[in-house]
Design a protein around this motif. Sequence first.
Motif, PDB file in Angstrom:
ATOM      1  N   THR A   1      44.235 -41.007  71.037  1.00  0.00           N
ATOM      2  CA  THR A   1      45.058 -40.447  72.254  1.00  0.00           C
ATOM      3  C   THR A   1      46.273 -40.043  72.042  1.00  0.00           C
ATOM      4  N   GLU A   2      46.883 -40.676  71.301  1.00  0.00           N
ATOM      5  CA  GLU A   2      48.296 -40.420  71.034  1.00  0.00           C
ATOM      6  C   GLU A   2      48.408 -39.137  69.831  1.00  0.00           C
ATOM      7  N   LYS A   3      47.553 -39.152  69.086  1.00  0.00           N
ATOM      8  CA  LYS A   3      47.461 -38.130  67.899  1.00  0.00           C
ATOM      9  C   LYS A   3      47.009 -36.851  68.751  1.00  0.00           C
ATOM     10  N   MET A   4      46.089 -36.689  69.694  1.00  0.00           N
ATOM     11  CA  MET A   4      45.728 -35.865  70.511  1.00  0.00           C
ATOM     12  C   MET A   4      46.800 -35.289  71.299  1.00  0.00           C
ATOM     13  N   LYS A   5      47.938 -36.168  72.013  1.00  0.00           N
ATOM     14  CA  LYS A   5      48.801 -35.792  72.639  1.00  0.00           C
ATOM     15  C   LYS A   5      49.902 -35.023  71.918  1.00  0.00           C
ATOM     16  N   GLU A   6      50.044 -35.664  70.443  1.00  0.00           N
ATOM     17  CA  GLU A   6      50.944 -35.058  69.727  1.00  0.00           C
ATOM     18  C   GLU A   6      50.648 -33.565  69.194  1.00  0.00           C
ATOM     19  N   LYS A   7      49.231 -33.469  69.128  1.00  0.00           N
ATOM     20  CA  LYS A   7      48.727 -32.186  68.536  1.00  0.00           C
ATOM     21  C   LYS A   7      48.711 -31.107  69.607  1.00  0.00           C
ATOM     22  N   LEU A   8      48.469 -31.606  71.073  1.00  0.00           N
ATOM     23  CA  LEU A   8      48.616 -30.701  72.294  1.00  0.00           C
ATOM     24  C   LEU A   8      49.899 -30.440  72.427  1.00  0.00           C
ATOM     25  N   PHE A   9      50.728 -31.269  72.435  1.00  0.00           N
ATOM     26  CA  PHE A   9      52.202 -31.423  72.823  1.00  0.00           C
ATOM     27  C   PHE A   9      53.099 -31.783  71.875  1.00  0.00           C
ATOM     28  N   PRO A  10      53.128 -31.107  70.693  1.00  0.00           N
ATOM     29  CA  PRO A  10      53.857 -31.403  69.462  1.00  0.00           C
ATOM     30  C   PRO A  10      55.532 -31.385  69.795  1.00  0.00           C
ATOM     31  N   GLU A  11      55.991 -30.919  70.691  1.00  0.00           N
ATOM     32  CA  GLU A  11      57.394 -31.208  70.714  1.00  0.00           C
ATOM     33  C   GLU A  11      57.706 -32.016  72.047  1.00  0.00           C
ATOM     34  N   ARG A  12      57.734 -33.002  72.194  1.00  0.00           N
ATOM     35  CA  ARG A  12      58.042 -33.912  73.489  1.00  0.00           C
ATOM     36  C   ARG A  12      59.562 -34.478  73.468  1.00  0.00           C
ATOM     37  N   SER A  13      60.526 -33.735  72.650  1.00  0.00           N
ATOM     38  CA  SER A  13      61.659 -34.255  72.753  1.00  0.00           C
ATOM     39  C   SER A  13      62.359 -34.220  74.146  1.00  0.00           C
ATOM     40  N   TYR A  14      62.199 -32.958  74.856  1.00  0.00           N
ATOM     41  CA  TYR A  14      62.949 -33.141  75.974  1.00  0.00           C
ATOM     42  C   TYR A  14      62.468 -34.197  76.946  1.00  0.00           C
ATOM     43  N   GLU A  15      61.069 -34.335  76.982  1.00  0.00           N
ATOM     44  CA  GLU A  15      60.469 -35.428  77.737  1.00  0.00           C
ATOM     45  C   GLU A  15      60.842 -37.040  77.301  1.00  0.00           C
ATOM     46  N   ASP A  16      60.875 -36.912  75.887  1.00  0.00           N
ATOM     47  CA  ASP A  16      61.416 -38.343  75.257  1.00  0.00           C
ATOM     48  C   ASP A  16      63.093 -38.623  75.573  1.00  0.00           C
ATOM     49  N   ALA A  17      63.839 -37.537  75.996  1.00  0.00           N
ATOM     50  CA  ALA A  17      65.258 -37.612  76.325  1.00  0.00           C
ATOM     51  C   ALA A  17      65.212 -37.730  78.030  1.00  0.00           C
ATOM     52  N   GLN A  18      64.085 -37.958  78.561  1.00  0.00           N
ATOM     53  CA  GLN A  18      63.884 -38.327  80.171  1.00  0.00           C
ATOM     54  C   GLN A  18      65.014 -36.874  80.909  1.00  0.00           C
ATOM     55  N   ILE A  19      64.613 -35.782  80.386  1.00  0.00           N
ATOM     56  CA  ILE A  19      65.124 -34.774  81.196  1.00  0.00           C
ATOM     57  C   ILE A  19      64.071 -34.247  82.120  1.00  0.00           C
ATOM     58  N   ASP A  20      64.468 -34.078  83.374  1.00  0.00           N
ATOM     59  CA  ASP A  20      63.556 -33.664  84.404  1.00  0.00           C
ATOM     60  C   ASP A  20      62.826 -32.520  83.808  1.00  0.00           C
ATOM     61  N   ASN A  21      61.350 -32.599  83.738  1.00  0.00           N
ATOM     62  CA  ASN A  21      60.497 -31.545  83.472  1.00  0.00           C
ATOM     63  C   ASN A  21      60.663 -30.192  83.969  1.00  0.00           C
ATOM     64  N   PHE A  22      61.289 -30.349  85.340  1.00  0.00           N
ATOM     65  CA  PHE A  22      61.245 -29.088  86.096  1.00  0.00           C
ATOM     66  C   PHE A  22      62.184 -28.020  85.302  1.00  0.00           C
ATOM     67  N   TYR A  23      63.014 -28.718  84.387  1.00  0.00           N
ATOM     68  CA  TYR A  23      64.092 -27.813  83.734  1.00  0.00           C
ATOM     69  C   TYR A  23      63.351 -27.264  82.301  1.00  0.00           C
ATOM     70  N   TRP A  24      62.315 -27.788  81.802  1.00  0.00           N
ATOM     71  CA  TRP A  24      62.118 -27.263  80.478  1.00  0.00           C
ATOM     72  C   TRP A  24      60.240 -27.086  80.171  1.00  0.00           C
ATOM     73  N   SER A  25      59.610 -27.422  81.479  1.00  0.00           N
ATOM     74  CA  SER A  25      58.410 -27.023  81.355  1.00  0.00           C
ATOM     75  C   SER A  25      57.858 -25.627  81.479  1.00  0.00           C
ATOM     76  N   ILE A  26      57.655 -24.708  80.472  1.00  0.00           N
ATOM     77  CA  ILE A  26      57.636 -23.553  80.954  1.00  0.00           C
ATOM     78  C   ILE A  26      56.186 -23.070  81.038  1.00  0.00           C
ATOM     79  N   GLU A  27      55.161 -23.893  80.997  1.00  0.00           N
ATOM     80  CA  GLU A  27      53.623 -23.600  81.497  1.00  0.00           C
ATOM     81  C   GLU A  27      52.934 -24.971  81.906  1.00  0.00           C
ATOM     82  N   GLY A  28      52.047 -24.537  82.783  1.00  0.00           N
ATOM     83  CA  GLY A  28      50.994 -25.532  83.351  1.00  0.00           C
ATOM     84  C   GLY A  28      49.866 -25.106  82.641  1.00  0.00           C
ATOM     85  N   TRP A  29      48.659 -25.402  83.315  1.00  0.00           N
ATOM     86  CA  TRP A  29      47.159 -25.304  82.423  1.00  0.00           C
ATOM     87  C   TRP A  29      47.003 -23.913  82.765  1.00  0.00           C
ATOM     88  N   ASP A  30      47.383 -23.189  83.835  1.00  0.00           N
ATOM     89  CA  ASP A  30      46.962 -21.890  84.039  1.00  0.00           C
ATOM     90  C   ASP A  30      48.011 -20.897  84.583  1.00  0.00           C
TER      91      ASP A  30
END
Length: 191
Positions: free
Chosen positions: A20-49
């Motif tokens: 699961t972790e490998k799959m998450k890393e493959k699907l979301f390779p750069e999670r540095s903003y998430e890891d820095a606990q920055i509100d995803n409102f400001y860095w999430s450029i896409e949703g599923w559709d």
Amino acid sequence: MKKIFLLIIIMAALFGCRKTEKMKEKLFPERSYEDAQIDNFYWSIEGWDYSVIPLIKPFQLIRLQGDYVWQLSTGFNKFDEISVSPINDFNLTNNYIYGHKVEETRDFDNRKIIVPAFWFIIDIKKGVKEVSLSKFNSEQELKAELKKLNLPETFLNPDEIYEQYKQNPVLPWFPEDIKKQLEEVKAKQGK
């Protein structure tokens, strides 16, 4: 026998977690903003559709996948409409979001209905619970109001801003603390 069975279950669980972790890393390779606990409102450029341009929380410009139209999502049904769309151009300051909603044709039960264009100003200086939407019938009316409010009369193109945002998630209107956090993560990434 019980020990072997238990060991198999534990190994399967660990393998599943790693998978699961490998799959998450493959699907979301750069999670540095998430890891820095920055509100995803400001860095999430896409949703599923859909694609997103964050404005002032909770307001966003959203474009559905396969569509060319941007809509201003209010995040709640504040103005008896969940979104204002289609948006051709916009601008914003700390307290205002404003722009132009173009005319559109909607099809209801095989009847075409024309929804007229309007210019708008969303005033959020009292907070998101007391937001107001002002509609104007012409660009001249909007510009007269912008002059009264001492707001820039220039407009931004959503497509251009989205391309900029994909390259650099730090938009000029973000709160200073958010900009600082995003810049720090970018610096660590070497971007």
